[in-house]
Write an enzyme that holds these catalytic residues in place. Sequence first.
Site, mmCIF file in Angstrom:
data_model
loop_
_atom_site.group_PDB
_atom_site.id
_atom_site.type_symbol
_atom_site.label_atom_id
_atom_site.label_comp_id
_atom_site.label_asym_id
_atom_site.label_seq_id
_atom_site.Cartn_x
_atom_site.Cartn_y
_atom_site.Cartn_z
ATOM 1 N N LYS A 87 0.864 -1.200 -0.066
ATOM 2 C CA LYS A 87 0.190 -0.117 0.011
ATOM 3 C C LYS A 87 0.953 1.150 -0.080
ATOM 4 O O LYS A 87 0.515 2.264 -0.696
ATOM 5 C CB LYS A 87 -0.791 0.097 1.287
ATOM 6 C CG LYS A 87 -1.651 1.427 1.668
ATOM 7 C CD LYS A 87 -2.684 0.899 2.510
ATOM 8 C CE LYS A 87 -2.357 1.218 3.901
ATOM 9 N NZ LYS A 87 -2.391 2.517 4.187
ATOM 10 N N SER A 88 1.821 1.303 0.830
ATOM 11 C CA SER A 88 2.598 2.206 1.017
ATOM 12 C C SER A 88 3.444 2.699 -0.355
ATOM 13 O O SER A 88 3.507 4.070 -0.734
ATOM 14 C CB SER A 88 3.957 2.344 1.830
ATOM 15 O OG SER A 88 3.406 2.465 3.227
ATOM 16 N N ARG A 99 -8.065 12.826 12.812
ATOM 17 C CA ARG A 99 -6.449 12.525 12.847
ATOM 18 C C ARG A 99 -5.638 13.828 12.746
ATOM 19 O O ARG A 99 -5.868 14.788 11.977
ATOM 20 C CB ARG A 99 -5.826 11.467 12.071
ATOM 21 C CG ARG A 99 -6.419 9.945 12.445
ATOM 22 C CD ARG A 99 -5.982 9.261 11.087
ATOM 23 N NE ARG A 99 -4.380 8.893 11.063
ATOM 24 C CZ ARG A 99 -3.707 8.183 10.362
ATOM 25 N NH1 ARG A 99 -4.506 7.552 9.311
ATOM 26 N NH2 ARG A 99 -2.611 7.793 10.441
ATOM 27 N N SER A 110 8.498 9.598 11.777
ATOM 28 C CA SER A 110 7.185 9.284 10.945
ATOM 29 C C SER A 110 7.626 9.385 9.500
ATOM 30 O O SER A 110 8.042 10.398 8.998
ATOM 31 C CB SER A 110 6.023 10.243 11.189
ATOM 32 O OG SER A 110 5.269 10.540 10.343
ATOM 33 N N GLN A 116 5.521 9.536 7.013
ATOM 34 C CA GLN A 116 4.578 10.285 6.316
ATOM 35 C C GLN A 116 5.133 11.952 6.515
ATOM 36 O O GLN A 116 5.013 12.570 5.494
ATOM 37 C CB GLN A 116 3.099 10.220 6.939
ATOM 38 C CG GLN A 116 2.601 8.947 6.628
ATOM 39 C CD GLN A 116 1.378 8.768 7.267
ATOM 40 O OE1 GLN A 116 0.590 9.554 7.794
ATOM 41 N NE2 GLN A 116 0.562 7.552 6.813
ATOM 42 N N ASP A 167 2.968 -0.621 12.111
ATOM 43 C CA ASP A 167 1.526 -1.052 11.661
ATOM 44 C C ASP A 167 1.378 -2.652 11.896
ATOM 45 O O ASP A 167 0.116 -2.931 11.805
ATOM 46 C CB ASP A 167 1.326 -1.065 10.143
ATOM 47 C CG ASP A 167 1.551 0.471 9.654
ATOM 48 O OD1 ASP A 167 1.062 1.293 10.552
ATOM 49 O OD2 ASP A 167 1.599 0.767 8.449
ATOM 50 N N LYS A 192 -3.204 6.480 14.908
ATOM 51 C CA LYS A 192 -3.415 5.952 13.716
ATOM 52 C C LYS A 192 -5.150 5.971 13.420
ATOM 53 O O LYS A 192 -5.754 6.803 13.679
ATOM 54 C CB LYS A 192 -2.956 4.303 13.763
ATOM 55 C CG LYS A 192 -1.529 4.055 13.992
ATOM 56 C CD LYS A 192 -0.708 4.962 12.776
ATOM 57 C CE LYS A 192 0.648 4.705 13.121
ATOM 58 N NZ LYS A 192 1.400 5.552 12.066
ATOM 59 N N ARG A 217 -4.868 2.831 18.358
ATOM 60 C CA ARG A 217 -4.722 1.356 18.436
ATOM 61 C C ARG A 217 -4.506 0.568 19.756
ATOM 62 O O ARG A 217 -4.369 -0.662 20.008
ATOM 63 C CB ARG A 217 -3.913 1.039 17.057
ATOM 64 C CG ARG A 217 -4.286 1.035 15.870
ATOM 65 C CD ARG A 217 -3.539 0.567 14.710
ATOM 66 N NE ARG A 217 -4.257 0.874 13.388
ATOM 67 C CZ ARG A 217 -3.585 0.734 12.123
ATOM 68 N NH1 ARG A 217 -2.164 0.567 12.098
ATOM 69 N NH2 ARG A 217 -4.283 0.882 11.019
ATOM 70 N N ARG A 247 -6.691 -2.598 10.122
ATOM 71 C CA ARG A 247 -5.645 -3.604 10.692
ATOM 72 C C ARG A 247 -6.191 -4.439 12.109
ATOM 73 O O ARG A 247 -6.008 -5.181 12.453
ATOM 74 C CB ARG A 247 -4.429 -2.818 11.169
ATOM 75 C CG ARG A 247 -3.738 -2.371 9.824
ATOM 76 C CD ARG A 247 -2.225 -2.210 9.856
ATOM 77 N NE ARG A 247 -1.765 -1.533 8.768
ATOM 78 C CZ ARG A 247 -1.495 -1.787 7.522
ATOM 79 N NH1 ARG A 247 -1.721 -3.301 7.150
ATOM 80 N NH2 ARG A 247 -1.159 -1.131 6.525
#
Length: 429
Positions: free
Chosen positions: A21-22, A121, A166, A168, A313, A340, A344, A388
Amino acid sequence: MIKEIKPANSLRGEIIPPPDKSISQRAAIFSLLHDGISEVKNFSKAEDPNSTLSCVQQMGAQVKRSNESLLITGTGRRGLRKPEKDLDCGNSGTAMRLLSGVLVGSCVPARLVGDESLSGRTMTRIINPLEKMGAHILARNSAYAPLFVTCNDGLKPMKYELPIPSAQLKSCILLAGLFGEDVTQVIEILPSRDHTERLLELDSVVTHGRKIISASRADEIPNQSYTIPGDFSSAAFWLVAGAIHNDAEIMLSGTGLNPSRNALLGVLEEMGADITIENERQEGAEPVGDIVVKSSDLRAIKLDPNIIPNCIDELPVIAIAMLFAEGISEISGAGELRHKETDRIMATGEILRAVGADFEEKEDGFIIHGNPDFTFDSAEFKSYHDHRIAMAASILSLKGTNPSKVIDAESAAVSYPEFWQHLKAASGN
Ligand code: S3P
């Protein structure tokens, strides 16, 4: 959708994990920025990469689908189009954060929106540094999507030490930096996934244990013609399922083995899991292999906080492995889990408590009292619309005595639409 999951008598066979996915999301964005055609093979069919793909189309990329590949004609950095409508990032933090970097760098104004989870978020981690680079970002309560991204004059390159590990945030700043005349440098203290640096072939050096990555207008953006590897984070569910099940042997073919992603392998090996890797090879910029996992006797582990970014993840499914391991396991330094798709730490606790596990919640992790002979009858698991969590709960369901239920199970399609098919094939249910 409520999914009923029957206990599995055995888990066997070959699973080809879905495309990463990333990497798929990066392939879409970097193909937009490349001035020319990229042929991306094995692009993900999951919801997050689809959201990213439609955003880059709105920004000018032309996408043609042929059998197994996507032909993406990019605009290059100079030709980006102002989107006519909102850029809808769906559930994807990667889409929202990476695209914000591109918009700020290119000074193309746009509004980014997301679903309920993404709109809850915090985006302050990107808003603050991007504003230092010259952006104006209007956000709900100064922190949340919708984000309206604009800028005045040229981009101000900067030297930026990441306050959190991170990928991202790192990628967002580097993408903005790719538009600057002067070099932007991102300094990373704990290594996070490095797909952006690899796929864009950015210069980086490691000094005194810190990685410094540079980006500027002078960097060529290479075409993104490669085959996307299988998603290690999706394979992770089967690695744990195989290790905790009494009668299991699963081969995960063509799985990405990027060291900045695969810390789960070392974790499971230290716990005593029977895992072997065959046929290691390179697919474009990324290492790939076939992983075989067999039924294992697991022992408890205290996770090294330094490896958290490399298995971030996988932590919910690692908690499932810990439940079936002999002794007391502990995770700390994982406060990022609270930011997330859902919190989580809370959601993992709910799943484990639903089967009667001894789960101690901490602000930045948890403690689990494990037992290889742990049994439960059945449970109803809340997934909090988090892919997830839904899949981790499903793996746990395979160990019950009677069928369990996973609520909002459709969220698996965010990263792994084929999950239910694979579950059926491996468990025979
Ligand atoms: C991702 C980075 C990680 C990860 C997410 C995907 C990426 O997030 O949890 O699923 O594609 O760069 P952070 O960078 O916020 O830790």
